[in-house]
Write a protein that holds these residues in place. Structure first.
Motif, short mmCIF file in Angstrom:
data_model
loop_
_atom_site.label_atom_id
_atom_site.label_comp_id
_atom_site.label_asym_id
_atom_site.label_seq_id
_atom_site.Cartn_x
_atom_site.Cartn_y
_atom_site.Cartn_z
N VAL A 122 -142.11 -24.18 66.86
CA VAL A 122 -141.00 -24.95 66.27
C VAL A 122 -141.35 -26.43 66.25
CG1 VAL A 122 -138.58 -25.61 66.55
CG2 VAL A 122 -139.29 -23.27 67.02
N ALA A 123 -141.90 -26.91 67.36
CA ALA A 123 -142.21 -28.34 67.46
C ALA A 123 -143.25 -28.75 66.41
CB ALA A 123 -142.72 -28.67 68.86
N ILE A 124 -144.27 -27.92 66.24
CA ILE A 124 -145.30 -28.25 65.24
C ILE A 124 -144.69 -28.26 63.83
CG2 ILE A 124 -147.40 -27.41 64.11
CD1 ILE A 124 -148.28 -26.43 66.93
N MET A 125 -143.92 -27.23 63.52
CA MET A 125 -143.27 -27.17 62.21
C MET A 125 -142.39 -28.41 61.98
SD MET A 125 -143.69 -24.21 60.44
CE MET A 125 -142.16 -23.66 59.69
N ALA A 126 -141.62 -28.76 63.00
CA ALA A 126 -140.69 -29.88 62.87
C ALA A 126 -141.44 -31.19 62.69
CB ALA A 126 -139.77 -29.95 64.10
N VAL A 127 -142.44 -31.42 63.53
CA VAL A 127 -143.16 -32.69 63.45
C VAL A 127 -143.88 -32.83 62.11
CG1 VAL A 127 -145.09 -34.01 64.43
CG2 VAL A 127 -143.38 -33.01 65.94
N VAL A 128 -144.48 -31.73 61.64
CA VAL A 128 -145.19 -31.79 60.36
C VAL A 128 -144.22 -32.09 59.22
CG1 VAL A 128 -146.46 -30.45 58.64
CG2 VAL A 128 -147.15 -30.38 61.03
N SER A 129 -143.09 -31.39 59.18
CA SER A 129 -142.17 -31.63 58.05
C SER A 129 -141.48 -32.99 58.17
CB SER A 129 -141.16 -30.50 57.89
OG SER A 129 -140.43 -30.34 59.07
N LEU A 130 -141.26 -33.44 59.40
CA LEU A 130 -140.68 -34.77 59.59
C LEU A 130 -141.66 -35.84 59.10
CD1 LEU A 130 -138.23 -36.27 60.80
CD2 LEU A 130 -139.49 -36.45 62.93
N PHE A 131 -142.93 -35.65 59.44
CA PHE A 131 -143.97 -36.60 59.03
C PHE A 131 -144.07 -36.67 57.51
CE2 PHE A 131 -148.45 -37.63 58.13
CZ PHE A 131 -148.52 -38.87 58.74
N ILE A 132 -144.16 -35.50 56.89
CA ILE A 132 -144.23 -35.46 55.42
C ILE A 132 -142.97 -36.10 54.83
CG2 ILE A 132 -144.24 -33.95 53.38
CD1 ILE A 132 -145.86 -31.94 55.05
N GLY A 133 -141.83 -35.75 55.40
CA GLY A 133 -140.56 -36.25 54.88
C GLY A 133 -140.43 -37.76 54.98
N LEU A 134 -140.73 -38.30 56.16
CA LEU A 134 -140.57 -39.75 56.36
C LEU A 134 -141.59 -40.54 55.56
CD1 LEU A 134 -139.76 -40.09 60.16
CD2 LEU A 134 -138.28 -40.61 58.24
N LEU A 135 -142.82 -40.02 55.51
CA LEU A 135 -143.88 -40.70 54.77
C LEU A 135 -143.50 -40.77 53.29
CD1 LEU A 135 -146.72 -41.80 55.59
CD2 LEU A 135 -147.64 -39.76 54.47
N SER A 136 -143.03 -39.67 52.76
CA SER A 136 -142.67 -39.65 51.34
C SER A 136 -141.43 -40.50 51.11
CB SER A 136 -142.40 -38.23 50.87
OG SER A 136 -143.37 -37.38 51.39
N GLU A 137 -140.52 -40.51 52.08
CA GLU A 137 -139.31 -41.32 51.94
C GLU A 137 -139.71 -42.78 51.77
OE1 GLU A 137 -135.58 -43.35 52.70
OE2 GLU A 137 -137.30 -43.56 54.01
N ARG A 138 -140.70 -43.21 52.53
CA ARG A 138 -141.18 -44.59 52.41
C ARG A 138 -141.78 -44.85 51.04
NH1 ARG A 138 -140.28 -48.09 56.30
NH2 ARG A 138 -140.73 -49.76 54.86
N MET A 139 -142.51 -43.85 50.55
CA MET A 139 -143.20 -44.06 49.29
C MET A 139 -142.26 -44.01 48.09
SD MET A 139 -146.94 -42.35 49.73
CE MET A 139 -146.35 -40.70 49.72
N ILE A 140 -141.21 -43.18 48.20
CA ILE A 140 -140.30 -43.07 47.05
C ILE A 140 -139.09 -43.97 47.18
CG2 ILE A 140 -140.95 -40.72 46.46
CD1 ILE A 140 -138.64 -39.68 48.00
N ARG A 141 -139.05 -44.79 48.24
CA ARG A 141 -137.86 -45.57 48.51
C ARG A 141 -137.48 -46.46 47.33
NH1 ARG A 141 -137.31 -48.52 54.12
NH2 ARG A 141 -137.05 -46.41 54.84
N PHE A 142 -138.50 -47.00 46.63
CA PHE A 142 -138.22 -47.90 45.52
C PHE A 142 -137.31 -47.24 44.49
CE2 PHE A 142 -141.89 -49.95 47.26
CZ PHE A 142 -141.55 -51.28 47.15
N ARG A 143 -137.46 -45.95 44.34
CA ARG A 143 -136.67 -45.27 43.32
C ARG A 143 -135.18 -45.35 43.62
NH1 ARG A 143 -139.72 -39.87 41.72
NH2 ARG A 143 -137.95 -39.86 40.34
N ALA A 144 -134.87 -45.43 44.90
CA ALA A 144 -133.46 -45.47 45.29
C ALA A 144 -132.81 -46.77 44.81
CB ALA A 144 -133.34 -45.35 46.79
N PHE A 145 -133.62 -47.80 44.62
CA PHE A 145 -133.03 -49.09 44.28
C PHE A 145 -133.06 -49.35 42.77
CE2 PHE A 145 -134.02 -49.36 48.67
CZ PHE A 145 -133.04 -50.17 49.20
N ASP A 146 -133.75 -48.50 42.03
CA ASP A 146 -133.86 -48.75 40.59
C ASP A 146 -132.70 -48.15 39.82
OD1 ASP A 146 -136.01 -50.32 40.66
OD2 ASP A 146 -137.46 -48.71 40.40
#
Lengths: 215, 271
Positions: free
Chosen positions: B247-271
Motif C-alpha cells: 500500500v505504501a509503495i502504491m501510495a507514494v508512487v501515485s502521490l509523487f506522479i500526482g504532485l509532480l504533474s500538478e506542478r507542471m500543469i498548474r499554469f493551466r489552472a490560471f489561464d
C-alpha cells in the motif's frame, strides 16, 4: 512599487495567440494614483490580475512590495450561494483579519440589515456593489487594484462611500482601470496606456488621455 | 496611519514560516467555507456525511441478517461491515474531492494567497477528520448497543485510519492528473470507486475466496487496507497480508506522479 521584468502574457485562442503583454519592462509607482487605460479587450483587467498575482505571466517576473488587494470588480471572489457574512468571514480569515471587525465595518458601510445572513445571489446589484466595495475597504491594503470603481449612486450612500474612498486614498495607492475620463482627471496623477502588448507611461494625465482618445 | 504601521504580508518566497502561516490560514478558511457550501447551514448539515455509509451498512446488514448471520469469521456483523464500507466510502470521497478541488477553488484564485493545492489539502483534512469522527461515533454506538466490542488494538486501528486517508489522498492526486488531461476520467473513476466496493473484501474476507481469486485480489491495495484494519480491530481475526509495504509503495508512487504533474500543469489552472 510594482516592477515588471520582461513580462509576457498571452492567451491561446483558436488561430493565432492573443498577446496581452509583449516583453514589458516597466515600473508602476505606488506612491501615486495610477490609471490604466486602453481599448476594450486590450488586457487592462488581465494586467490587474497579473499584478494581484491572481494569474501568472507567460514569461518574465512581476515584483511588488506591500499588501496588494485582489482586483476589485463587480463579481470578485464572492460566492453567490453563500451568505454575505460567510463571504466576509472567508475573506477576513485568509487575510488574517478579525472577522468581527470586518463584519462591523461592512455593516456600517453597506447597511445590509437582515440581508447580512442572506445569500449574495439574492442581493440587488446596488447592494452587491456596496458589499464588495466595503469589504475591500475594510482590509487595509497598501495598494488597491480597482477594475472600474463600483459606483455607489444611491444618494443615501454616495457621500459615505466617497468619504471612505478618499480616506483610503490618503493611506494607500490606487491603481485603477477606468473608461471614465472625468474620474481619471479627478483622481489620478499618472496614466499608463496599454495598447497592442505595450505599456506606455505618461506623467501628464492630459497627454495620456489624448493618446488614449486617439487609439 | 501611514504605510509603515500597516500589517505587512511578505510573499511566501521571503519567509518560509510566514508562507506556511498564510497557507494554514487559507486552508482553515477553506475548510470552514467547505463545510458551509457542501451541506448548507440550515438543515442537519454535516450529519449528511454519515448518511451514505450508514445506508450502505443498513442494506448489507439486512441482507446478512436475512440469511441468519450475526457474525462473519468471528467478527460481529456491525463492526465487520463498518470496517469494510467506511474506508471505501472515505477513500472515494477524498479522491473525488481532490480531483474536483480545482473547480471549487477557481473563483477564489483571485485572492493571491489561495491555491488549488490549498483547496485539495482542505478537502483531505475535512474528509479525513469526518472519517475519524464518524468511525468513532458509529463504533461507540455499536458498543453501547451491544453490537460490537471496542477495538482490540487501538494503535493499529489508528494507524489503519491514517493509512486509509493517506491512500485516498494519493489516489486523489493521481486521479486529478488524469482528469486534467481527460475530463471524462472523473466520471469513469466515480463508477470504479463504486465497483471497488465489491472487489475489496468489504463484505467477505480474503480467506473466503478461492485461491485463484485471492491471487488477483492481492493486487488491490484496498484489500490490504481493509484486511489490516480488521486485524487491528478484531481479536479473533488474522490476515495473510504481511503489512503496509505494498500500500505504501502504491501510495507514494501515485502521490509523487500526482504532485509532480500538478506542478507542471498548474499554469493551466490560471489561464
Amino acid at each position: 512599487m510594482i516592477q515588471f521584468q520582461n513580462v509576457t502574457k498571452m492567451y491561446r485562442t483558436t488561430g493565432h495567440p492573443n498577446i496581452i503583454l509583449d516583453d514589458v519592462t516597466e515600473t508602476i509607482p505606488t506612491d501615486r494614483n495610477v490609471a490604466i487605460m486602453g481599448r476594450n479587450g486590450a488586457g487592462k483587467s488581465t494586467l490587474l490580475r497579473l499584478v494581484a498575482k491572481s494569474e501568472r505571466p507567460t514569461g518574465g517576473r512581476i515584483m511588488s512590495r506591500g499588501r496588494i488587494s485582489w482586483p476589485m470588480s463587480f463579481a470578485g471572489g464572492i460566492h453567490t450561494h453563500l451568505s454575505a457574512i460567510d463571504n466576509i468571514r472567508f475573506v477576513s480569515r485568509i487575510y488574517g483579519q478579525n472577522w468581527r471587525r470586518v463584519v462591523d465595518f461592512v455593516e456600517d458601510m453597506a447597511e445590509l440589515g437582515t440581508y447580512l445572513h442572506m445569500p449574495i445571489g439574492t442581493f440587488s446589484s446596488g447592494m452587491r456593489a456596496r458589499t464588495n466595495l466595503a469589504l475591500s475597504l475594510a482590509i487595509n491594503f497598501d495598494v488597491y487594484l480597482v477594475d472600474e470603481i463600483p459606483t455607489v449612486n444611491d444618494a443615501r450612500f454616495k457621500k459615505k462611500y466617497d468619504d471612505a474612498i478618499a480616506q483610503a486614498r490618503s493611506n494607500a495607492a490606487f491603481v485603477m482601470v477606468s473608461h471614465n475620463l472625468q474620474t481619471i482627471r479627478e483622481s489620478c496623477d499618472l496614466v499608463f496606456v496599454l495598447n497592442k502588448g505595450k505599456l506606455v507611461r505618461f506623467d501628464s494625465v492630459e497627454e495620456g488621455l489624448e493618446v488614449y482618445k486617439n487609439l | 496611519m501611514n504605510l509603515t504601521e500597516k500589517i505587512y504580508t511578505p510573499t511566501a518566497r521571503e519567509s518560509l514560516t510566514e508562507g506556511l502561516k498564510i497557507q494554514a490560514r487559507v486552508v482553515w478558511a477553506l475548510i470552514l467555507r467547505e463545510m458551509q457550501t457542501k451541506h448548507g447551514r440550515k438543515d442537519i448539515g454535516y450529519l449528511w456525511a454519515m448518511f451514505e455509509p450508514i445506508m450502505l451498512m443498513g442494506i448489507f446488514f439486512a441482507l446478512f441478517a436475512y440469511r441468519g448471520m450475526t457474525e462473519h469469521a468471528g467478527m460481529p456483523l456491525v463492526p465487520f461491515l463498518l470496517t469494510g464500507i467506511l474506508p471505501v466510502v472515505t477513500m472515494r470521497k477524498i479522491a473525488n474531492g481532490i480531483s474536483t478541488a480545482e473547480l471549487f477553488a477557481k473563483p477564489l484564485l483571485i485572492y493571491r494567497q489561495v491555491t488549488v493545492l490549498d483547496a485539495m489539502i482542505a478537502r483531505v483534512i475535512l474528509e479525513g477528520a469526518t472519517f475519524f469522527v464518524v468511525f468513532a461515533f458509529l463504533v461507540f454506538v455499536a458498543c453501547a448497543t451491544g453490537y460490537s466490542q471496542p477495538p482490540h488494538d487501538l494503535l493499529a486501528v489508528v494507524i489503519s485510519l491514517f493509512m486509509i486517508i493517506f491512500f485516498g489522498m494519493s489516489a486523489g492526486f493521481f486521479q486529478n492528473v488524469l482528469t486534467t488531461f481527460w475530463p471524462v476520467f472523473n466520471r469513469i473513476m466515480s463508477h470504479i470507486w463504486r465497483l471497488l466496493l465489491f472487489v475489496s473484501c468489504v463484505f467477505y474476507t480474503l480467506r473466503d475466496v478461492p485461491a485463484q481469486v485471492r491471487d488477483v485480489l492481492y493486487y488491490n491495495p484496498l484489500v490490504h487496507l481493509i484486511e489490516l484494519f480488521r486485524e487491528g480491530f478484531f481479536v479473533s481475526f488474522e490476515t495473510s497480508i504481511p503489512g503496509y509495504g505494498y500500500v505504501a509503495i502504491m501510495a507514494v508512487v501515485s502521490l509523487f506522479i500526482g504532485l509532480l504533474s500538478e506542478r507542471m500543469i498548474r499554469f493551466r489552472a490560471f489561464d
